[in-house]
Scaffold this active site. Structure first.
Site, PDB file in Angstrom:
ATOM      1  N   LYS A 129      48.376  50.224  31.486  1.00  0.00           N
ATOM      2  CA  LYS A 129      48.389  48.781  31.724  1.00  0.00           C
ATOM      3  C   LYS A 129      49.780  48.171  31.614  1.00  0.00           C
ATOM      4  CE  LYS A 129      43.857  47.591  32.020  1.00  0.00           C
ATOM      5  NZ  LYS A 129      43.275  46.724  33.042  1.00  0.00           N
TER       6      LYS A 129
ATOM      7  N   SER B 224      39.922  42.387  26.559  1.00  0.00           N
ATOM      8  CA  SER B 224      39.373  42.955  25.328  1.00  0.00           C
ATOM      9  C   SER B 224      40.158  44.176  24.883  1.00  0.00           C
ATOM     10  CB  SER B 224      37.912  43.364  25.543  1.00  0.00           C
ATOM     11  OG  SER B 224      37.833  44.326  26.569  1.00  0.00           O
TER      12      SER B 224
END
Length: 330
Positions: free
Chosen positions: A60, A85
């Protein structure tokens, strides 16, 4: 030979190469591991792209870094906001820290503790929400209005897709003979970037999505020809519970060759094999590619018998080891 995938998608080879030039000095070029034992077990030549060793512990950071560095100075000064999350939250917090700007991170109350700790470690400002997508989005909208910060969506964003696509540029440079890449699928940012880059470089390469049975919306979407969302998801792979977006779905629909569905018990076994054989700690979402290639769904499908050199993206390594340490203490 490179082919041009026309710019009808949220990213293309040129935007992915621009992302690579933008983020190259900030990211890790992650290694590729292989194992004779896992090759014997699978009957294939497996090449593991270890994004678990990326900054922030997951792929990410590539997309988040590209998004943050793409902002002009005026936009950047107000900071960035997202709802996540997990690994995107930490990645955006870290990318913002490197640029010296605020990061407002909306996190649902049921997020894994280890991922929340990562956000804190990188200086992200946490705003809690209820564990529903509606609450996450409403809370993020409120923060946007209050701060004027730039929204960086976890996956449905061309800058994110382009950043994740840099994985393919590295992987196909490291292992040019790949005929297949297996990619975890959730919101689709990772698989969209990987697919657009890989198929532009090698149009014959096959891209397979790996998805848990308890969150198999992508497989259902492919079958239905439209985005399917589920009333609830139930899987140990906490990073694979999102649904496809309007930028990621067209890539999955048109260019991803198939979806392999696996059970949670297969994911857990793959985590164990990564730890015992590769000596790498991989979170459930990251281990699903190995679970897919070892699954009966893959082995017994005649269409996949001629796949020999398979790239597997170990997408993240943020495992909450609290339960393990607690069991040792007992």
């Amino acid at each position: 030979m490179e082919v041009k995938v026309e710019k009808k998608y949220g990213a293309d080879l040129s935007s992915i190469k621009e992302a690579q030039a933008r983020i190259n000095s900030f990211i890790h070029k992650t290694p590729v591991f292989s194992s004779d034992s896992l090759n014997d077990l699978s009957g294939k030549n497996l090449f593991f792209k270890c994004e678990c060793f990326q900054k922030g512990g997951a792929f990410k950071f590539r997309g988040a870094c590209n998004a943050v560095l793409s902002l002009d100075d005026d936009q950047a000064s107000k900071g960035v906001v997202t709802h996540s999350s997990g690994n995107h939250a930490a990645a955006l917090a870290l990318a913002a820290k490197l640029r010296g700007i605020p990061a407002y991170i909306v996190i649902p109350s049921n997020a894994p503790k280890c991922k929340v700790e990562n956000v804190k470690r990188y200086g992200g400002q946490i705003i809690w929400s209820e564990p529903t997508m509606q609450s996450r989005e409403d809370t993020a909208s409120k923060v946007l209005q209050e701060t004027g910060a730039a929204l960086v969506h976890p996956y449905n964003d061309g800058r994110i897709i382009s950043g994740q696509g840099t994985i393919s540029l590295e992987l196909l440079d490291q292992v040019p003979q790949l005929d297949t890449i297996i990619v975890p699928i959730s919101g689709g940012g990772l698989i969209s970037g990987v697919t657009l880059a890989a198929k532009s470089i090698n149009p014959a390469i096959r891209i397979l999505a790996a998805e848990p049975m308890g969150a198999n919306d992508a497989a259902q979407s492919k079958a239905a020809g439209r985005i399917i969302t589920l009333p609830e998801t139930n899987t140990v792979a906490d990073g694979l519970r999102a649904f496809l977006g309007d930028l990621t779905w067209p890539v999955v629909r048109d260019l991803v060759d198939d979806v392999i569905i696996v059970e949670d018990k297969e994911i857990i076994e793959a985590m164990r094999l990564c730890y015992e054989i590769l000596k790498v700690a991989v979170e459930p979402s990251g281990a699903i590619g190995l679970a897919a290639v070892l699954s009966d769904n893959f082995r017994k499908n005649p269409a996949w018998q001629n796949y020999k050199n398979i790239g597997i993206i170990l997408s993240g390594g943020n495992v909450d080891l609290g339960l393990l340490w607690d069991s040792f203490r007992k």
